[in-house]
Scaffold this motif. Structure first.
Motif, short mmCIF file in Angstrom:
data_model
loop_
_atom_site.label_atom_id
_atom_site.label_comp_id
_atom_site.label_asym_id
_atom_site.label_seq_id
_atom_site.Cartn_x
_atom_site.Cartn_y
_atom_site.Cartn_z
N ASP A 183 -21.09 -64.95 -57.08
CA ASP A 183 -20.17 -66.04 -56.78
C ASP A 183 -20.17 -66.30 -55.27
N PRO A 184 -20.47 -67.53 -54.84
CA PRO A 184 -20.86 -68.66 -55.68
C PRO A 184 -22.36 -68.67 -55.98
N TYR A 185 -22.74 -69.51 -56.93
CA TYR A 185 -24.15 -69.77 -57.20
C TYR A 185 -24.59 -70.94 -56.33
N ARG A 186 -25.78 -70.82 -55.74
CA ARG A 186 -26.28 -71.84 -54.83
C ARG A 186 -27.33 -72.69 -55.55
N PHE A 187 -27.01 -73.97 -55.74
CA PHE A 187 -27.93 -74.89 -56.41
C PHE A 187 -28.46 -75.94 -55.43
N ASP A 188 -28.64 -75.55 -54.16
CA ASP A 188 -29.16 -76.48 -53.16
C ASP A 188 -30.50 -77.07 -53.57
N PHE A 189 -31.30 -76.27 -54.31
CA PHE A 189 -32.65 -76.70 -54.67
C PHE A 189 -32.65 -77.91 -55.59
N LEU A 190 -31.51 -78.27 -56.16
CA LEU A 190 -31.46 -79.42 -57.06
C LEU A 190 -31.47 -80.75 -56.30
N GLY A 191 -31.06 -80.73 -55.03
CA GLY A 191 -31.02 -81.97 -54.26
C GLY A 191 -29.94 -82.92 -54.72
N GLY A 313 -16.98 -64.37 -67.46
CA GLY A 313 -16.92 -64.42 -66.02
C GLY A 313 -16.74 -65.84 -65.54
N ILE A 314 -16.13 -65.98 -64.36
CA ILE A 314 -15.89 -67.30 -63.77
C ILE A 314 -16.44 -67.29 -62.36
N ALA A 315 -17.27 -68.28 -62.04
CA ALA A 315 -17.84 -68.36 -60.70
C ALA A 315 -17.98 -69.82 -60.30
N GLU A 316 -18.05 -70.05 -58.99
CA GLU A 316 -18.26 -71.40 -58.48
C GLU A 316 -19.76 -71.65 -58.28
N TYR A 317 -20.12 -72.92 -58.24
CA TYR A 317 -21.48 -73.27 -57.85
C TYR A 317 -21.42 -74.29 -56.72
N LYS A 318 -22.41 -74.26 -55.85
CA LYS A 318 -22.44 -75.11 -54.67
C LYS A 318 -23.67 -76.01 -54.71
N LEU A 319 -23.44 -77.30 -54.49
CA LEU A 319 -24.52 -78.28 -54.33
C LEU A 319 -24.61 -78.67 -52.86
N LEU A 320 -25.48 -79.60 -52.55
CA LEU A 320 -25.58 -80.09 -51.17
C LEU A 320 -24.31 -80.83 -50.81
N GLU A 321 -23.73 -80.47 -49.67
CA GLU A 321 -22.49 -81.12 -49.26
C GLU A 321 -22.50 -81.59 -47.81
N SER A 322 -23.45 -81.10 -47.04
CA SER A 322 -23.39 -81.33 -45.59
C SER A 322 -24.15 -82.56 -45.13
N LEU A 323 -24.92 -83.21 -46.01
CA LEU A 323 -25.73 -84.36 -45.61
C LEU A 323 -25.34 -85.61 -46.38
N PRO A 324 -25.54 -86.78 -45.79
CA PRO A 324 -25.30 -88.02 -46.53
C PRO A 324 -26.17 -88.06 -47.78
#
Length: 350
Positions: A183-191, A313-324
């Motif tokens: 936690d969290p899971y990083r899904f940055d690779f999805l774009g 289990g409960i966890a968050e996931y993160k997407l891209l947030e810092s770029l337009p």
């Protein structure tokens, strides 16, 4: 004498089995030879680094001695790479970071030199270096994967999901299950942007299933997406279904693009019951559920799990947030950048 090409001559009975066995033995021999060469190289580099440290400390030699040593070693061994001033400094740092020769011989010698450099450059804490070294050995990570795991802070995320495994699973399975989630899971690779819908995330995860499995961690095998379950004549669809090879159980993953709500666990629990009754066999352990949400209140999540008997289990996931949004899908990946650099240059000598 036959005029047939050798490849067209019919082999005798048992030849193909023998050939397959020979190939396997040759491949295993090549692996052992490669491992032995790497082990010798790592120990040699550590010894050179230790010698530099000792002579600089005892005899007061300055930094210039490294440049002179690099010149002399390259003159003596012109066919060998690795004796540049820069690499000799890495050897010194390597020996300084790992003062115990037994640990270098027994553990670190299992990793290539470029893995060692990644551990030195990316981490300053000896305990963290040890943890990532062991993980890289256990899971066979490439250098790129090792760097990615360090940069996405795997150590801090491992085993951090809110779960009820201690109460719902027997030991040692409960410990292994807890460590299998993060936690969290990083899904940055999805774009994808933070505003993406559940179906968008789900479809993208399946398209990038290799990266998704890497992020989930060792042991997960993909079974299917939108898996149909018929319960009492009604159709229900699981978002994602996996099987964990170490835990020997199915893992149901449900995605929620909003904040965690206690009622989400009711739906997940229903799916776990359905999988246990319709899919699980007697050889499988109880099915585990993982709810991935955009955000959660940890206290609310702990309360919601406290009265659940099924392992969840409960966890968050993160997407891209810092770029337009318009830039997120247009940026090249790290792998593509590295591939491009490799194509336009041979790489400087270390």
């Amino acid at each position: 004498m036959s005029d047939k090409p050798v490849s067209l001559i019919t082999p005798p009975d048992g030849y193909n089995d023998w050939l397959a066995e020979l190939k396997q033995r040759i491949h295993a021999s090549q692996q052992r030879a490669t491992f032995a060469v790497n082990r010798e190289l790592i120990q040699l580099y550590w010894q050179i680094g230790r010698d530099i440290l000792e002579r600089q400390a005892e005899q007061g030699w300055g930094a210039k001695v490294i440049e002179r040593l690099a010149f002399d070693l390259r003159a003596a061994f012109p066919e060998m790479k690795g004796f540049s001033p820069r690499n000799l400094k890495y050897m010194r740092a390597f020996a300084e970071a790992w003062p115990e020769p037994a640990f270098v011989q027994e553990v670190l010698a299992q990793l290539p030199w470029y893995h060692q450099l990644a551990l030195l450059e990316k981490l300053s804490d000896p305990e963290s270096r040890c943890w990532y070294a062991y993980e890289a050995i256990q899971h066979g990570w490439s250098r790129n994967v090792l760097v990615m795991q360090i940069e996405t802070r795997l150590l801090e995320r491992q085993g951090a999901a809110v779960t009820n495994f201690e109460a719902s699973l027997p030991k040692p399975q409960s410990d292994l299950a807890r460590e299998s989630l993060k936690d969290p899971y990083r899904f940055d690779f999805l774009g994808l942007s933070a505003e993406s819908q559940e179906r968008d995330v789900e479809e993208a995860l399946v398209r990038h299933v290799t990266e998704f499995l890497l992020e989930l961690g060792a042991g997960f095998a993909f079974v299917g997406r939108q898996v149909l379950l018929d319960v009492g004549g009604e159709e229900f669809f699981l978002d994602l279904l996996f099987y964990h090879l170490k835990l020997r159980c199915y893992v149901v993953i449900e995605l929620k693009t909003g904040k965690f709500k206690p009622e989400h666990l009711g739906q997940l629990g229903f799916y776990l019951t359905a999988v246990d009754r319709q899919v699980k066999t007697e050889l499988d352990a109880p099915t585990i559920g993982l709810l991935l949400c955009k955000s959660k209140n940890k206290v609310v999540a702990e309360y919601a799990l406290s009265d659940k008997s099924q392992p969840m289990g409960i966890a968050e996931y993160k997407l891209l947030e810092s770029l337009p949004t318009e830039l997120q899908t247009g940026l090249p990946s790290i792998e593509r950048i590295e591939q491009t650099l490799a194509e336009i240059k041979n790489g400087p000598e270390m």
